[in-house]
Design a protein around this motif. Structure first.
Motif, PDB file in Angstrom:
ATOM      1  N   ARG A   1      -1.373  -9.641  -2.593  1.00  0.00           N
ATOM      2  CA  ARG A   1      -1.851  -8.765  -1.523  1.00  0.00           C
ATOM      3  C   ARG A   1      -0.779  -8.334  -0.551  1.00  0.00           C
ATOM      4  NH1 ARG A   1      -6.602 -11.340   1.549  1.00  0.00           N
ATOM      5  NH2 ARG A   1      -6.783  -9.232   2.485  1.00  0.00           N
ATOM      6  N   ASP A   2       0.173  -8.976  -0.302  1.00  0.00           N
ATOM      7  CA  ASP A   2       1.556  -8.823   0.537  1.00  0.00           C
ATOM      8  C   ASP A   2       2.304  -7.565  -0.088  1.00  0.00           C
ATOM      9  OD1 ASP A   2       2.455 -10.536  -1.032  1.00  0.00           O
ATOM     10  OD2 ASP A   2       2.953 -11.921   0.665  1.00  0.00           O
ATOM     11  N   GLY A   3       1.965  -7.633  -1.308  1.00  0.00           N
ATOM     12  CA  GLY A   3       3.161  -6.706  -2.119  1.00  0.00           C
ATOM     13  C   GLY A   3       4.371  -7.529  -2.642  1.00  0.00           C
ATOM     14  N   GLU A   4       4.420  -8.852  -2.282  1.00  0.00           N
ATOM     15  CA  GLU A   4       5.555  -9.532  -2.798  1.00  0.00           C
ATOM     16  C   GLU A   4       5.151 -10.026  -4.361  1.00  0.00           C
ATOM     17  OE1 GLU A   4       8.246 -10.733  -1.546  1.00  0.00           O
ATOM     18  OE2 GLU A   4       7.887  -9.486   0.285  1.00  0.00           O
ATOM     19  N   SER A   5       6.344 -10.326  -5.279  1.00  0.00           N
ATOM     20  CA  SER A   5       6.147 -10.757  -6.499  1.00  0.00           C
ATOM     21  C   SER A   5       5.943 -12.157  -6.675  1.00  0.00           C
ATOM     22  CB  SER A   5       7.555 -10.226  -7.445  1.00  0.00           C
ATOM     23  OG  SER A   5       7.374 -10.831  -8.660  1.00  0.00           O
ATOM     24  N   TYR A   6       5.363 -12.649  -7.519  1.00  0.00           N
ATOM     25  CA  TYR A   6       4.807 -14.012  -7.618  1.00  0.00           C
ATOM     26  C   TYR A   6       4.771 -14.343  -9.217  1.00  0.00           C
ATOM     27  CZ  TYR A   6       3.373 -14.109  -2.851  1.00  0.00           C
ATOM     28  OH  TYR A   6       3.269 -13.967  -1.127  1.00  0.00           O
ATOM     29  N   VAL A   7       4.929 -15.572  -9.497  1.00  0.00           N
ATOM     30  CA  VAL A   7       4.850 -16.255 -10.855  1.00  0.00           C
ATOM     31  C   VAL A   7       3.503 -17.007 -10.961  1.00  0.00           C
ATOM     32  CG1 VAL A   7       5.813 -17.584 -12.645  1.00  0.00           C
ATOM     33  CG2 VAL A   7       7.233 -15.980 -11.237  1.00  0.00           C
ATOM     34  N   GLY A   8       2.727 -16.796 -12.001  1.00  0.00           N
ATOM     35  CA  GLY A   8       1.664 -17.901 -12.269  1.00  0.00           C
ATOM     36  C   GLY A   8       1.846 -19.080 -12.515  1.00  0.00           C
ATOM     37  N   THR A   9       0.831 -19.944 -12.095  1.00  0.00           N
ATOM     38  CA  THR A   9       0.955 -21.466 -12.023  1.00  0.00           C
ATOM     39  C   THR A   9      -0.102 -22.157 -12.801  1.00  0.00           C
ATOM     40  OG1 THR A   9      -0.057 -21.913 -10.285  1.00  0.00           O
ATOM     41  CG2 THR A   9       2.628 -21.816 -10.175  1.00  0.00           C
TER      42      THR A   9
ATOM     43  N   LYS B   1       0.765  -1.123   0.100  1.00  0.00           N
ATOM     44  CA  LYS B   1       0.000  -0.066   0.057  1.00  0.00           C
ATOM     45  C   LYS B   1       1.041   1.258   0.094  1.00  0.00           C
ATOM     46  CE  LYS B   1      -4.176   1.799   2.165  1.00  0.00           C
ATOM     47  NZ  LYS B   1      -5.083   1.303   3.245  1.00  0.00           N
ATOM     48  N   ILE B   2       0.666   2.222  -1.000  1.00  0.00           N
ATOM     49  CA  ILE B   2       1.477   3.593  -1.064  1.00  0.00           C
ATOM     50  C   ILE B   2       0.290   4.382  -0.758  1.00  0.00           C
ATOM     51  CG2 ILE B   2       3.002   4.902  -2.368  1.00  0.00           C
ATOM     52  CD1 ILE B   2       3.876   2.336  -3.553  1.00  0.00           C
ATOM     53  N   ILE B   3       0.711   5.369  -0.014  1.00  0.00           N
ATOM     54  CA  ILE B   3      -0.162   6.832   0.234  1.00  0.00           C
ATOM     55  C   ILE B   3       0.671   7.902   0.160  1.00  0.00           C
ATOM     56  CG2 ILE B   3      -1.561   7.824   1.860  1.00  0.00           C
ATOM     57  CD1 ILE B   3      -2.257   5.175   3.144  1.00  0.00           C
ATOM     58  N   ILE B   4       0.358   8.992  -0.769  1.00  0.00           N
ATOM     59  CA  ILE B   4       1.062  10.250  -0.673  1.00  0.00           C
ATOM     60  C   ILE B   4      -0.015  11.110  -0.422  1.00  0.00           C
ATOM     61  CG2 ILE B   4       2.379  11.751  -2.218  1.00  0.00           C
ATOM     62  CD1 ILE B   4       3.363   9.260  -3.988  1.00  0.00           C
ATOM     63  N   GLY B   5       0.533  11.785   0.825  1.00  0.00           N
ATOM     64  CA  GLY B   5      -0.375  12.705   1.388  1.00  0.00           C
ATOM     65  C   GLY B   5      -1.656  11.991   1.911  1.00  0.00           C
ATOM     66  N   SER B   6      -2.833  12.555   1.394  1.00  0.00           N
ATOM     67  CA  SER B   6      -4.067  11.739   1.700  1.00  0.00           C
ATOM     68  C   SER B   6      -4.377  10.693   0.540  1.00  0.00           C
ATOM     69  CB  SER B   6      -5.299  12.679   2.111  1.00  0.00           C
ATOM     70  OG  SER B   6      -5.340  13.391   0.988  1.00  0.00           O
ATOM     71  N   GLU B   7      -3.823  10.841  -0.503  1.00  0.00           N
ATOM     72  CA  GLU B   7      -4.152   9.931  -1.730  1.00  0.00           C
ATOM     73  C   GLU B   7      -3.651   8.512  -1.802  1.00  0.00           C
ATOM     74  OE1 GLU B   7      -3.994  10.568  -6.499  1.00  0.00           O
ATOM     75  OE2 GLU B   7      -3.212  11.851  -5.314  1.00  0.00           O
ATOM     76  N   VAL B   8      -4.327   7.511  -1.901  1.00  0.00           N
ATOM     77  CA  VAL B   8      -3.988   6.196  -2.184  1.00  0.00           C
ATOM     78  C   VAL B   8      -3.329   5.884  -3.632  1.00  0.00           C
ATOM     79  CG1 VAL B   8      -4.537   3.867  -1.744  1.00  0.00           C
ATOM     80  CG2 VAL B   8      -5.382   5.568  -0.111  1.00  0.00           C
ATOM     81  N   ILE B   9      -2.316   5.789  -3.724  1.00  0.00           N
ATOM     82  CA  ILE B   9      -1.782   5.591  -4.973  1.00  0.00           C
ATOM     83  C   ILE B   9      -1.671   4.050  -5.415  1.00  0.00           C
ATOM     84  CG2 ILE B   9       0.463   5.824  -6.387  1.00  0.00           C
ATOM     85  CD1 ILE B   9      -0.745   8.376  -5.592  1.00  0.00           C
ATOM     86  N   LEU B  10      -1.365   3.065  -4.643  1.00  0.00           N
ATOM     87  CA  LEU B  10      -1.603   1.790  -4.549  1.00  0.00           C
ATOM     88  C   LEU B  10      -1.912   0.979  -3.487  1.00  0.00           C
ATOM     89  CD1 LEU B  10      -0.601  -0.950  -6.514  1.00  0.00           C
ATOM     90  CD2 LEU B  10       1.750  -0.560  -5.432  1.00  0.00           C
ATOM     91  N   ASP B  11      -2.900   0.093  -3.653  1.00  0.00           N
ATOM     92  CA  ASP B  11      -3.389  -0.686  -2.403  1.00  0.00           C
ATOM     93  C   ASP B  11      -3.608  -2.149  -2.890  1.00  0.00           C
ATOM     94  OD1 ASP B  11      -4.594  -1.709  -0.197  1.00  0.00           O
ATOM     95  OD2 ASP B  11      -6.236  -0.204  -0.055  1.00  0.00           O
TER      96      ASP B  11
END
Length: 192
Positions: A35-43, A5-15
């Motif tokens: 959802r934890d922000g980690e990178s995964y590869v599809g199966t 989750k990235i918030i800049i000021g009061s704006e949510v940029i990425l969730d």
């Protein structure tokens, strides 16, 4: 540590915190973030979701396979290839066999029946199967006959050299009355 989750000021940029995608939902080898922000590869090796498919084995060509509602189905539909038939009577239709047809077959009139569809066999001006008739009745000879009733059944046909009967006149039933020795009358019908 990954960011989900990235918030800049009061704006949510990425969730990513509400995302529910997992590796089995994503095509094999494709990268994504969980959802934890980690990178995964599809199966996932499936190329379609078949859960709502409605085909049954009889809808699929014999020995071919398909996936229906997540299950592999082997077809049972007959492969008839080229299907052809002949029609020999106007009251007996050609029945198309069930199954697959490759589209190269034909249905046509039987050769014997087809040879009868000629202009001289069809009344002048009448069209049958694309052939316009020319027959006007020339050369046809009619016969008028008179028949006398009998007690036996009779079949009245035209004589040799005639094509049909234009009329048949049935004579009156012959009846005779004679005085007999007993003082009455003897009635004879048809002379028999």
């Amino acid at each position: 540590m990954a960011n989900n989750k990235i918030i800049i000021g009061s704006e949510v940029i990425l969730d990513l915190t509400l995302d529910d995608v997992v590796a089995s939902d994503v095509a094999k080898g494709k990268k994504f973030h969980g959802r934890d922000g980690e990178s995964y590869v599809g199966t996932n090796t499936f190329d379609a979701d078949t859960k709502d498919a409605t085909a049954i084995a009889g809808d699929i060509l014999f020995d071919r396979t398909a996936y229906v509602a997540g299950k592999k189905v082997t077809g049972t539909m007959a492969n008839n290839g080229q299907v052809s038939g002949k029609i020999s009577s106007k009251t007996t239709p050609y029945t198309i066999p069930s199954g697959y047809h490759d589209g190269t077959g034909t249905v046509s009139l039987d050769d014997v029946e087809s040879s009868k569809i000629i202009a001289s066999n069809i009344k002048d001006g009448v069209q049958i199967l694309g052939v316009t008739g020319t027959y006007t009745g020339e050369g046809v000879t009619a016969q008028a006959k008179t028949a006398t009733p009998t007690l036996a059944e009779q079949t009245i046909l035209p004589d040799e050299g005639y094509d049909y009967l234009s009329q048949v006149k049935i004579s009156a039933v012959p009846v005779t009355r004679q005085m007999n020795a007993a003082g009455g009358y003897t009635v004879t019908v048809c002379g028999e």
